[in-house]
Write a protein that holds these residues in place. Structure first.
Motif, short mmCIF file in Angstrom:
data_model
loop_
_atom_site.label_atom_id
_atom_site.label_comp_id
_atom_site.label_asym_id
_atom_site.label_seq_id
_atom_site.Cartn_x
_atom_site.Cartn_y
_atom_site.Cartn_z
N VAL A 170 0.84 -1.20 0.00
CA VAL A 170 0.00 0.00 0.00
C VAL A 170 0.88 1.25 0.00
N GLY A 171 1.97 1.22 0.75
CA GLY A 171 2.88 2.36 0.77
C GLY A 171 3.49 2.63 -0.60
N MET A 172 3.85 1.55 -1.31
CA MET A 172 4.41 1.71 -2.65
C MET A 172 3.38 2.33 -3.60
N LEU A 173 2.14 1.83 -3.51
CA LEU A 173 1.08 2.37 -4.37
C LEU A 173 0.82 3.84 -4.07
N ARG A 174 0.84 4.19 -2.80
CA ARG A 174 0.60 5.57 -2.39
C ARG A 174 1.68 6.51 -2.93
N LYS A 175 2.95 6.07 -2.91
CA LYS A 175 4.03 6.89 -3.46
C LYS A 175 3.87 7.09 -4.96
N LYS A 176 3.47 6.03 -5.66
CA LYS A 176 3.25 6.13 -7.10
C LYS A 176 2.09 7.09 -7.40
N LEU A 177 1.05 7.03 -6.57
CA LEU A 177 -0.10 7.90 -6.78
C LEU A 177 0.28 9.36 -6.62
N ARG A 178 1.16 9.66 -5.69
CA ARG A 178 1.58 11.05 -5.50
C ARG A 178 2.32 11.59 -6.72
N LYS A 179 2.98 10.71 -7.46
CA LYS A 179 3.64 11.15 -8.69
C LYS A 179 2.62 11.39 -9.79
N VAL A 180 1.55 10.59 -9.81
CA VAL A 180 0.50 10.76 -10.80
C VAL A 180 -0.33 12.01 -10.51
N ALA A 181 -0.61 12.25 -9.22
CA ALA A 181 -1.46 13.39 -8.81
C ALA A 181 -0.74 14.15 -7.71
N PRO A 182 0.28 14.96 -8.05
CA PRO A 182 1.11 15.60 -7.04
C PRO A 182 0.54 16.87 -6.42
N ASN A 183 -0.46 17.46 -7.03
CA ASN A 183 -0.95 18.76 -6.57
C ASN A 183 -1.63 18.66 -5.20
N GLU A 185 -4.20 20.20 -4.05
CA GLU A 185 -5.67 20.13 -4.11
C GLU A 185 -6.19 18.73 -4.40
N GLU A 186 -5.29 17.84 -4.82
CA GLU A 186 -5.67 16.46 -5.09
C GLU A 186 -5.72 15.63 -3.80
N GLY A 187 -5.27 16.20 -2.69
CA GLY A 187 -5.16 15.46 -1.44
C GLY A 187 -6.41 14.68 -1.04
N PRO A 188 -7.57 15.35 -0.94
CA PRO A 188 -8.78 14.62 -0.53
C PRO A 188 -9.13 13.48 -1.48
N LYS A 189 -8.98 13.72 -2.78
CA LYS A 189 -9.31 12.66 -3.74
C LYS A 189 -8.34 11.50 -3.61
N ARG A 190 -7.03 11.81 -3.42
CA ARG A 190 -6.05 10.73 -3.24
C ARG A 190 -6.41 9.87 -2.04
N MET A 191 -6.75 10.51 -0.93
CA MET A 191 -7.08 9.76 0.29
C MET A 191 -8.32 8.89 0.09
N GLN A 192 -9.34 9.45 -0.56
CA GLN A 192 -10.57 8.70 -0.80
C GLN A 192 -10.31 7.49 -1.69
#
Length: 247
Positions: A170-183, A185-192
């Motif tokens: 899950v940690g690896m996936l989360r790091k990859k997601l931050r590269k895809v959506a780094p802004n 304002e994307e924070g809430p959507k990333r967490m959801q």
């Protein structure tokens, strides 16, 4: 009448994951208690200095020094030892000396833990279960360390054996997601979206997820969907959603 919000239960501690990587931690004493403290702080990647006469070292602390895992000052504590220190742990059989160190730490605003003296502790060590990146701490707020150890073992016995590996994936996936959506304002959507992944996938599926699976799964982030792992593995890169593939 019970209110609409959680009741306040005073007398607790604020349990935190304190990041002390590369912080300077001073350990005063070299016996069994000090040995346990040293393991805890080395596991957190701190820089450790042990102040203790060599004849006061137990075998484990002596080993840490020999292996250069910690620095060693071969004498009793001196006030100058606190210079540049971020945290202090004392484990010596001298209550008066320990109290003096605690008072000096308070003057210098250095967080300190005086072994077996709860009133002279800014924080407590709980009983910790470790499985890779997963850490679970049980604290009795200084009331019963042995009981905390018993409770911790019971909790650990009920955990799936692969929980640590699942957390790592899950940690690896989360790091990859931050590269895809780094802004920001994307924070809430990333967490959801990450919450959906954790809720929908079993631990076995999370453990078996490869980096290719993760990259394919991230193609579903923009539309906010989470397909099954089987669907992810059958998915063509341009079929996840209408638009350019993200990876």
């Amino acid at each position: 009448m019970k209110g609409p919000y959680p009741d306040i239960q005073g007398g607790g501690s604020l349990l935190l994951a304190w990041q002390i990587r590369n912080k300077r931690v001073l350990v005063v004493g070299g016996g069994e208690v000090a040995a346990g403290r040293i393991v805890n702080i080395l596991n957190a990647d701190a820089k450790v200095t042990v102040v203790s006469p060599r004849d006061g070292l137990n075998d484990e602390v002596a080993y840490r020094i020999e292996q250069k895992q910690v620095e060693h000052v071969d004498r009793k504590f001196e006030p100058s030892d606190l210079d540049g220190v971020d945290m202090v742990l004392t484990a010596v059989d001298d209550p008066d000396a320990s109290t003096q160190i605690w008072k000096l730490c308070k003057e210098k605003k250095i967080a300190a833990n005086i072994a077996d003296v709860p009133p002279e502790c800014d924080f407590y060590f709980g009983s910790v279960h470790r499985d890779g990146p997963l850490q679970i701490m049980v604290s009795t707020n200084g009331n019963g360390p042995k009981l905390a150890n018993i409770v911790r073992r019971q909790i650990a016995a009920g955990l799936p054996k692969n929980i640590g590996a699942a957390v790592q994936r899950v940690g690896m996936l989360r790091k990859k997601l931050r590269k895809v959506a780094p802004n920001i304002e994307e924070g809430p959507k990333r967490m959801q979206w990450m919450s959906k992944v954790c809720e929908q996938y079993t631990l076995e599926e999370l453990c078996s997820m490869t980096e290719d699976d993760m990259e394919m799964l991230l193609g579903f982030y923009r539309p906010g969907t989470v397909p099954s792992l089987e669907e992810v593995r059958l998915q063509e890169p341009d079929g996840a959603y209408d638009g350019p593939f993200l990876i």
